[in-house]
Design a protein around this motif. Structure first.
Motif, PDB file in Angstrom:
ATOM      1  N   GLU A 572      -5.991  -9.035  -1.665  1.00 37.90           N
ATOM      2  CA  GLU A 572      -6.696 -10.249  -1.263  1.00 37.90           C
ATOM      3  C   GLU A 572      -8.121  -9.943  -0.837  1.00 37.90           C
ATOM      4  O   GLU A 572      -8.445  -8.819  -0.460  1.00 37.90           O
ATOM      5  CB  GLU A 572      -5.931 -10.915  -0.128  1.00 37.90           C
ATOM      6  N   ALA A 573      -8.942 -10.984  -0.889  1.00 41.56           N
ATOM      7  CA  ALA A 573     -10.365 -10.819  -0.585  1.00 41.56           C
ATOM      8  C   ALA A 573     -10.565 -10.346   0.850  1.00 41.56           C
ATOM      9  O   ALA A 573      -9.836 -10.731   1.761  1.00 41.56           O
ATOM     10  CB  ALA A 573     -11.078 -12.140  -0.794  1.00 41.56           C
ATOM     11  N   MET A 574     -11.575  -9.483   1.025  1.00 40.73           N
ATOM     12  CA  MET A 574     -11.841  -8.914   2.347  1.00 40.73           C
ATOM     13  C   MET A 574     -13.340  -8.979   2.639  1.00 40.73           C
ATOM     14  O   MET A 574     -14.167  -8.864   1.729  1.00 40.73           O
ATOM     15  CB  MET A 574     -11.385  -7.451   2.353  1.00 40.73           C
ATOM     16  N   THR A 575     -13.665  -9.171   3.911  1.00 46.98           N
ATOM     17  CA  THR A 575     -15.062  -9.077   4.307  1.00 46.98           C
ATOM     18  C   THR A 575     -15.136  -8.204   5.546  1.00 46.98           C
ATOM     19  O   THR A 575     -14.111  -7.923   6.179  1.00 46.98           O
ATOM     20  CB  THR A 575     -15.685 -10.470   4.560  1.00 46.98           C
ATOM     21  N   THR A 608      -9.954  -3.790  -3.971  1.00 46.70           N
ATOM     22  CA  THR A 608      -9.968  -5.034  -3.201  1.00 46.70           C
ATOM     23  C   THR A 608     -11.209  -5.831  -3.549  1.00 46.70           C
ATOM     24  O   THR A 608     -12.270  -5.289  -3.818  1.00 46.70           O
ATOM     25  CB  THR A 608      -9.984  -4.691  -1.703  1.00 46.70           C
ATOM     26  N   ASP A 609     -11.036  -7.137  -3.527  1.00 49.76           N
ATOM     27  CA  ASP A 609     -12.151  -8.042  -3.766  1.00 49.76           C
ATOM     28  C   ASP A 609     -12.972  -8.103  -2.473  1.00 49.76           C
ATOM     29  O   ASP A 609     -12.664  -8.859  -1.566  1.00 49.76           O
ATOM     30  CB  ASP A 609     -11.550  -9.412  -4.125  1.00 49.76           C
ATOM     31  N   TYR A 610     -14.009  -7.268  -2.387  1.00 48.37           N
ATOM     32  CA  TYR A 610     -14.808  -7.200  -1.158  1.00 48.37           C
ATOM     33  C   TYR A 610     -15.967  -8.195  -1.223  1.00 48.37           C
ATOM     34  O   TYR A 610     -16.705  -8.245  -2.201  1.00 48.37           O
ATOM     35  CB  TYR A 610     -15.357  -5.784  -0.953  1.00 48.37           C
ATOM     36  N   ARG A 611     -16.133  -8.982  -0.159  1.00 48.13           N
ATOM     37  CA  ARG A 611     -17.201  -9.988  -0.143  1.00 48.13           C
ATOM     38  C   ARG A 611     -18.067  -9.823   1.100  1.00 48.13           C
ATOM     39  O   ARG A 611     -17.538  -9.628   2.195  1.00 48.13           O
ATOM     40  CB  ARG A 611     -16.608 -11.398  -0.163  1.00 48.13           C
ATOM     41  N   LEU A 649     -14.849 -16.999   6.770  1.00 52.55           N
ATOM     42  CA  LEU A 649     -13.898 -17.748   5.932  1.00 52.55           C
ATOM     43  C   LEU A 649     -14.585 -18.371   4.723  1.00 52.55           C
ATOM     44  O   LEU A 649     -13.974 -18.518   3.660  1.00 52.55           O
ATOM     45  CB  LEU A 649     -13.203 -18.830   6.771  1.00 52.55           C
ATOM     46  N   ASP A 650     -15.845 -18.723   4.881  1.00 50.33           N
ATOM     47  CA  ASP A 650     -16.588 -19.315   3.761  1.00 50.33           C
ATOM     48  C   ASP A 650     -16.745 -18.359   2.584  1.00 50.33           C
ATOM     49  O   ASP A 650     -17.080 -18.775   1.477  1.00 50.33           O
ATOM     50  CB  ASP A 650     -17.981 -19.783   4.227  1.00 50.33           C
ATOM     51  N   THR A 651     -16.523 -17.065   2.827  1.00 52.45           N
ATOM     52  CA  THR A 651     -16.587 -16.114   1.707  1.00 52.45           C
ATOM     53  C   THR A 651     -15.287 -16.169   0.893  1.00 52.45           C
ATOM     54  O   THR A 651     -15.181 -15.530  -0.147  1.00 52.45           O
ATOM     55  CB  THR A 651     -16.770 -14.661   2.208  1.00 52.45           C
ATOM     56  N   GLY A 652     -14.298 -16.901   1.420  1.00 54.79           N
ATOM     57  CA  GLY A 652     -13.009 -16.985   0.737  1.00 54.79           C
ATOM     58  C   GLY A 652     -12.114 -15.809   1.073  1.00 54.79           C
ATOM     59  O   GLY A 652     -11.124 -15.539   0.411  1.00 54.79           O
ATOM     60  N   THR A 653     -12.422 -15.122   2.154  1.00 58.53           N
ATOM     61  CA  THR A 653     -11.700 -13.906   2.512  1.00 58.53           C
ATOM     62  C   THR A 653     -10.338 -14.193   3.147  1.00 58.53           C
ATOM     63  O   THR A 653     -10.127 -15.263   3.736  1.00 58.53           O
ATOM     64  CB  THR A 653     -12.563 -13.088   3.491  1.00 58.53           C
TER      65      THR A 653
END
Ligand code: SF4
Ligand code: SF4
Length: 693
Positions: A572-575, A608-611, A649-653
């Motif tokens: 899952e996306a991570m920031t 990982t989808d890093y944002r 959260l706005d990054t979709g993380t």
């Protein structure tokens, strides 16, 4: 014919004499204005200016060099002005154009004086003349472009920028100076009839001369003289107004760049001797600030950068760093006025009374709203330090017993129990019992001390981070130990809240303990502990190599002492949220990203989808817990952590990685209020989950 022109061509002798008389008058008005401000700055606590010039040449250069470098890079080079889009472009155009025109005018006057002594000394001719005229012509356009952009900005009136009536005078007189400068140039070309390269080296002037091509030579000469006087009058007005308008920053700004001693995260200590001598702690009157701080108030051009970066302001708290600076400047200007000229005694008394420092000029809620995130200090183009103004004021309020509520309770508990929650010291190492973290007594030959901190020791959630760190250290075979019950709170938040002597008490106790075990290398997962152990403790004789766990873990990964493998990688996306005291104050922002990258990609290729959040690294946005705010109640709708959690959260993380126990607490709260599925984890926890056993 050698291309050149007379400095005062077409200006009658009488006008030249009047010009020089007006120049002297203008300089006198300018000097008086600067002297008035200088007197205000001098009322502050003296700074060691003379010491700068003490010692041999090498020593003097060593002391002057940093300030001169800042002047070159940040004054002339405008390094801190860049990066803000249109306002930056406008300032750089105006500054570059102004500096070149100023230099050109100075050279012209030097040439005039030199050629008055001997014609052989005249240098304003030939190739030099051609280059000079062309350069000034082009930079004049830059100057005008800057004026137009600033005019547009003034008309738009962005909320964060200060607006005063005199700003219109400044910008319109700048525009008029630029325009009349070109008119003078064009009219000169009409009556002088230059030929060849001399006619073409001022392309804009040549273009303007076309507008006046119908004039006879005598009309061109009389119009030239009239416009020349208008231009000169505008320039006189501009120079004379510098110390009385926003242009004051052109003097105070460079001075502040030179004298400022800004190192993020370092506070000046206060000694008992000073308190006994001055009978006060911190700042209770405007002249308790030092001279550089008072000078810095005049350097502020109300650009609003600090306000835009301030988390307290962004969440509607009663704090704007720009307002603090401006309110103090106003107070300095009124309260420190040497005399009450033109005011009756009762008017003067009212002004003085109306401008008491604490409670009236600066509200106590303003002081406690600051998270000491240092964002305002980092962004100020002229290195004004609103944070130190605030902490100096806080010191006084705490000294006067004006701090109450939960933060005051936390301070009392730090003093009585060595931690802000008031838990018994005997329970400090309970978290480590089942994980086998050796204490310094159990492992006296340790090479690295793991500084757990109060949160890691007592807070259930942060304890999981401490356990993850220990798991990783043991896995990598690091020879470490903890202080256990002998560790106390570093006192970092006590110091930033303004309780200097409580901090010094805790620091002395910790330094003595660290000395007892001959500690030189410290590992910590708390950026606040890191900063305090590194910068605060050094002021009291505690000199250590302090490393943040993200740096250390990254090193262990690079050395192959930690290996990540097995299992499905996080999909899952991570920031990652940069803590202020790690990324901005201590410049550590790549190591945590590297650890996260390694933890995510080692198992297989599906990384990982890093944002990245919009505000990251040094530009990070506070979680809201620094400066003792961790121990204060916050209205739910004004929580800094809610703003930062939304940005994450706005990054979709789905995972927000952190590397600070304060950030862990704050963002966990902020995320929980806005999402059921996202989670907050420390970098060490994420790595420990991916560990190859
Ligand atoms: S303190 Fe610095 S950043 Fe803030 S408004 Fe003044 S000049 Fe701008
Ligand atoms: S340190 Fe941070 S919270 Fe305090 S005034 Fe500056 S920007 Fe605002």
């Amino acid at each position: 014919m050698t291309p050149t022109r007379e400095t005062f061509g077409n200006i009658p002798h009488g006008s030249v004499i009047l010009f020089y008389c007006l120049t002297l008058l203008t300089l006198a008005v300018f000097a008086y204005g600067v002297w008035r401000r200088f007197k205000l700055w001098r009322q502050g606590v003296p700074i060691a200016v003379r010491e700068l010039l003490a010692g041999n040449l090498r020593q003097i250069w060593g002391k002057l060099e940093p300030g001169l470098q800042r002047l070159l890079a940040e004054g002339l080079g405008q390094a801190r002005v860049r990066g803000r889009g249109l306002p930056s472009v406008a300032h750089i155009c105006l500054f570059a154009g102004f500096m070149m025109l100023f230099l050109g005018t100075t050279l012209l006057e030097i040439d005039h004086l030199a050629s008055g002594i001997s014609h052989a000394l005249k240098f304003h001719q030939g190739t030099y003349y051609v280059i000079y005229e062309f350069t000034l012509d082009v930079f004049g356009l830059l100057f005008l472009a800057g004026c137009v952009l600033f005019l547009w900005r003034r008309i738009r009136r962005p909320a964060s920028v200060g607006h005063r009536g005199t700003d219109w005078y400044v910008i319109i007189s700048f525009l008029a100076i630029g325009i009349t400068g070109y008119l003078v140039e064009g009219l000169r070309i009409v009556w002088q009839h230059p030929t060849g390269i001399a006619a073409h080296c001022s392309p804009v002037g040549l273009l303007v001369s076309g507008w006046f091509s119908g004039l006879t030579e005598s009309s061109a000469r009389s119009t030239h003289l009239a416009v020349w006087w208008v231009h000169a009058a505008l320039v006189f007005g501009f120079i004379a107004s510098i110390p009385y308008t926003r242009l004051l920053h052109t003097i105070a700004g460079p001075l502040n760049l030179f004298f400022a001693r800004p190192e993020l995260g370092r506070m000046a200590p206060v000694t008992m001797e000073e308190v006994e001598k001055t009978e006060r702690i911190g700042v209770s009157a405007i002249n308790h600030f030092n001279q550089q701080q008072l000078l810095s108030l005049d350097a502020c051009m109300e650009c609003g950068r600090c306000e835009e970066a301030c988390p307290a302001f962004a969440t509607d708290k009663p704090l704007s760093p720009k307002r603090v600076v401006q309110d103090l400047k106003e107070l300095m200007t009124w309260n420190l006025k040497p005399q009450t000229s033109g005011r009756t005694e009762s008017q003067a008394a009212t002004s003085l009374r109306a401008r008491a420092l604490h409670g009236e000029t600066i509200q106590i809620e303003t002081l406690w709203s600051c998270t000491t995130c240092t964002a305002c200090v980092r962004v100020c183009p002229v290195r004004i330090d609103p944070l130190t103004l605030i902490t100096d004021l806080r010191r006084n309020r705490v000294g006067e017993g004006a701090l109450s509520g939960t933060a005051a309770t936390a301070l009392r508990r730090m003093q009585s129990s060595g931690n802000p929650w008031g838990f018994p010291a005997a329970e400090r190492a309970n978290w480590s019992e089942d994980i086998g973290a050796p204490t310094v007594k159990e492992n006296p030959s340790f090479e690295l001390l793991y500084w757990v901190g109060c949160a890691g020791s007592y807070d259930r959630r942060a304890q999981r981070v401490a356990r993850a760190v220990v798991k990783l250290l043991k896995h990598a075979g690091v020879n470490f130990a903890i202080l256990g019950q002998e560790e106390k709170c570093t006192g970092e938040s006590a110091r930033r809240l303004g309780d200097e002597f409580l901090f010094q008490e805790l620091a002395s106790a910790n330094i003595a303990t660290l000395a007892k075990y001959n500690v030189r290398r410290i590992l910590t997962h708390c950026p606040h502990c890191l900063n305090s152990l590194l910068k605060d403790y050094a002021q009291f004789g505690g000199h250590y190599t302090v490393v943040h766990h993200t740096e250390f873990l990254n090193q262990l990964l690079a050395e192959g002492r930690l290996k990540v493998a097995g299992g499905a990688p996080p999909s899952e996306a991570m920031t990652y949220h940069d803590p202020c005291y790690l990324a901005r104050v201590n410049g550590i922002h790549q190591a945590p990203r590297d650890v996260l990258k390694t933890a995510s990609t080692a198992a297989n290729s599906s990384a990982t989808d890093y944002r990245e959040m919009p505000r990251n690294r040094e530009k990070t946005f506070c979680c809201g817990a620094g400066g003792g705010r961790m121990w204060m109640e916050e209205e739910p709708q004004k929580r800094v952590c809610a703003l930062r959690a939304k940005e994450a959260l706005d990054t979709g993380t789905k995972t927000v990685a952190v590397s600070c126990p304060f950030c862990l607490t704050m963002l966990t709260d902020g995320i929980a209020a806005q999402s059921d599925s996202a989670q907050v984890k420390d970098v060490a926890e994420i790595l420990a989950e991916r560990l190859s056993i």
